[in-house]
Enzyme design. Sequence first.
Site, PDB file in Angstrom:
ATOM      1  N   LYS A 203     -14.840  -1.463 -12.292  1.00 58.53           N
ATOM      2  CA  LYS A 203     -14.522  -0.645 -13.474  1.00 58.53           C
ATOM      3  C   LYS A 203     -15.633  -0.718 -14.517  1.00 58.53           C
ATOM      4  O   LYS A 203     -15.938   0.281 -15.167  1.00 58.53           O
ATOM      5  CB  LYS A 203     -13.201  -1.116 -14.094  1.00 58.53           C
TER       6      LYS A 203
ATOM      7  N   HIS B 290      -5.015 -16.986 -13.984  1.00 60.41           N
ATOM      8  CA  HIS B 290      -3.959 -16.765 -12.994  1.00 60.41           C
ATOM      9  C   HIS B 290      -2.738 -17.616 -13.254  1.00 60.41           C
ATOM     10  O   HIS B 290      -2.819 -18.695 -13.839  1.00 60.41           O
ATOM     11  CB  HIS B 290      -4.447 -16.962 -11.558  1.00 60.41           C
TER      12      HIS B 290
HETATM   13  C1  LIG Z   1     -10.684 -24.733 -17.540  1.00 53.51           C
HETATM   14  C2  LIG Z   1      -9.684 -23.895 -18.349  1.00 53.51           C
HETATM   15  C3  LIG Z   1     -10.499 -22.971 -19.260  1.00 53.51           C
HETATM   16  C4  LIG Z   1      -8.790 -23.039 -17.405  1.00 53.51           C
HETATM   17  O1  LIG Z   1      -7.774 -22.352 -18.144  1.00 53.51           O
HETATM   18  P1  LIG Z   1      -6.243 -22.419 -17.703  1.00 53.51           P
HETATM   19  O2  LIG Z   1      -5.443 -21.758 -18.761  1.00 53.51           O
HETATM   20  O3  LIG Z   1      -5.902 -23.819 -17.325  1.00 53.51           O
HETATM   21  O4  LIG Z   1      -6.177 -21.588 -16.354  1.00 53.51           O
HETATM   22  P2  LIG Z   1      -6.403 -20.021 -16.120  1.00 53.51           P
HETATM   23  O5  LIG Z   1      -5.623 -19.639 -14.933  1.00 53.51           O
HETATM   24  O6  LIG Z   1      -6.217 -19.205 -17.351  1.00 53.51           O
HETATM   25  O7  LIG Z   1      -7.965 -19.956 -15.789  1.00 53.51           O
HETATM   26  C5  LIG Z   1      -8.459 -20.463 -14.579  1.00 53.51           C
HETATM   27  C6  LIG Z   1      -9.847 -19.928 -14.459  1.00 53.51           C
HETATM   28  O8  LIG Z   1     -10.624 -20.366 -15.586  1.00 53.51           O
HETATM   29  C7  LIG Z   1     -11.981 -20.227 -15.227  1.00 53.51           C
HETATM   30  N1  LIG Z   1     -12.738 -21.349 -15.756  1.00 53.51           N
HETATM   31  C8  LIG Z   1     -12.702 -22.637 -15.357  1.00 53.51           C
HETATM   32  N2  LIG Z   1     -13.589 -23.354 -16.080  1.00 53.51           N
HETATM   33  C9  LIG Z   1     -14.187 -22.508 -16.935  1.00 53.51           C
HETATM   34  C10 LIG Z   1     -15.205 -22.651 -17.925  1.00 53.51           C
HETATM   35  N3  LIG Z   1     -15.791 -23.829 -18.169  1.00 53.51           N
HETATM   36  N4  LIG Z   1     -15.602 -21.566 -18.632  1.00 53.51           N
HETATM   37  C11 LIG Z   1     -15.057 -20.360 -18.384  1.00 53.51           C
HETATM   38  N5  LIG Z   1     -14.076 -20.156 -17.442  1.00 53.51           N
HETATM   39  C12 LIG Z   1     -13.648 -21.223 -16.751  1.00 53.51           C
HETATM   40  C13 LIG Z   1     -12.041 -20.196 -13.703  1.00 53.51           C
HETATM   41  O9  LIG Z   1     -12.468 -18.899 -13.306  1.00 53.51           O
HETATM   42  C14 LIG Z   1     -10.607 -20.459 -13.279  1.00 53.51           C
HETATM   43  O10 LIG Z   1     -10.193 -19.749 -12.116  1.00 53.51           O
HETATM   44  P3  LIG Z   1     -10.804 -20.094 -10.684  1.00 53.51           P
HETATM   45  O11 LIG Z   1     -10.684 -21.548 -10.451  1.00 53.51           O
HETATM   46  O12 LIG Z   1      -9.959 -19.282  -9.732  1.00 53.51           O
HETATM   47  O13 LIG Z   1     -12.225 -19.622 -10.722  1.00 53.51           O
HETATM   48  C15 LIG Z   1      -8.775 -24.784 -19.213  1.00 53.51           C
HETATM   49  O14 LIG Z   1      -7.985 -25.524 -18.319  1.00 53.51           O
HETATM   50  C16 LIG Z   1      -9.494 -25.752 -20.139  1.00 53.51           C
HETATM   51  O15 LIG Z   1     -10.141 -25.374 -21.114  1.00 53.51           O
HETATM   52  N6  LIG Z   1      -9.346 -27.013 -19.861  1.00 53.51           N
HETATM   53  C17 LIG Z   1      -9.931 -28.051 -20.686  1.00 53.51           C
HETATM   54  C18 LIG Z   1     -11.263 -28.491 -20.179  1.00 53.51           C
HETATM   55  C19 LIG Z   1     -11.211 -28.873 -18.765  1.00 53.51           C
HETATM   56  O16 LIG Z   1     -10.260 -29.440 -18.263  1.00 53.51           O
HETATM   57  N7  LIG Z   1     -12.302 -28.583 -18.075  1.00 53.51           N
HETATM   58  C20 LIG Z   1     -12.384 -28.831 -16.694  1.00 53.51           C
HETATM   59  C21 LIG Z   1     -13.815 -28.906 -16.282  1.00 53.51           C
HETATM   60  S1  LIG Z   1     -14.563 -30.394 -16.919  1.00 53.51           S
END
Ligand SMILES: CC(C)(COP(=O)(O)OP(=O)(O)OC[C@H]1O[C@@H](n2cnc3c(N)ncnc32)[C@H](O)[C@@H]1OP(=O)(O)O)[C@@H](O)C(=O)NCCC(=O)NCCS
Length: 127
Positions: free
Chosen positions: A63, A114
């Site tokens: 898109k 997701h």
């Molecule tokens: C990592 C985080 C952004 C994911 O958000 P969430 O609400 O738990 O889950 P969601 O389903 O909305 O998002 C998942 C997606 O976030 C994305 N994501 C993960 N880390 C990311 C980052 N550092 N920056 C941007 N996007 C990120 C990925 O695409 C993931 O999907 P995938 O594994 O299929 O690729 C959130 O858990 C977070 O901020 N956690 C605190 C920091 C943390 O634990 N970090 C882990 C790495 S050290």
Amino acid sequence: MTMIAGIGIDLIETSRIRDTLDKFGDRFFRRVFTPKEVDYCKSMKFPDRHLAARFAAKEAVGKCFGTGIGGGLGWKDIEITHSELGEPLVELHGGGLELAQRLGIREVRVSLSHTESYGCAVAVAEK
Ligand SMILES: CC(C)(COP(=O)(O)OP(=O)(O)OC[C@H]1O[C@@H](n2cnc3c(N)ncnc32)[C@H](O)[C@@H]1OP(=O)(O)O)[C@@H](O)C(=O)NCCC(=O)NCCS
């Protein structure tokens, strides 16, 4: 100077991916996802959710190019990989690269989310 050339969004029910997988199995994997994408999703606790988000990401990228998937832009021309921190990255191949060059797009960014029921993605094309 970076400018936004296009945006795209997509939302998909995880059950749709699950049903397609049940029906077409590996054929669906091979047609839509790259080996790296399949390996990543299969390594997760709930592969369907990650597959759904990637499916949505490919549609969202289609898109943001203004074309959608099909024609010159194939499913596997758009690959979702990761940074070391888990941030999703877009790698373009084949028709995706050609289209980006033609439109002057330097980079495409995506964000995924997701739940048990839905996978969702937003994409932004930069020029
Ligand atoms: C990592 C985080 C952004 C994911 O958000 P969430 O609400 O738990 O889950 P969601 O389903 O909305 O998002 C998942 C997606 O976030 C994305 N994501 C993960 N880390 C990311 C980052 N550092 N920056 C941007 N996007 C990120 C990925 O695409 C993931 O999907 P995938 O594994 O299929 O690729 C959130 O858990 C977070 O901020 N956690 C605190 C920091 C943390 O634990 N970090 C882990 C790495 S050290």
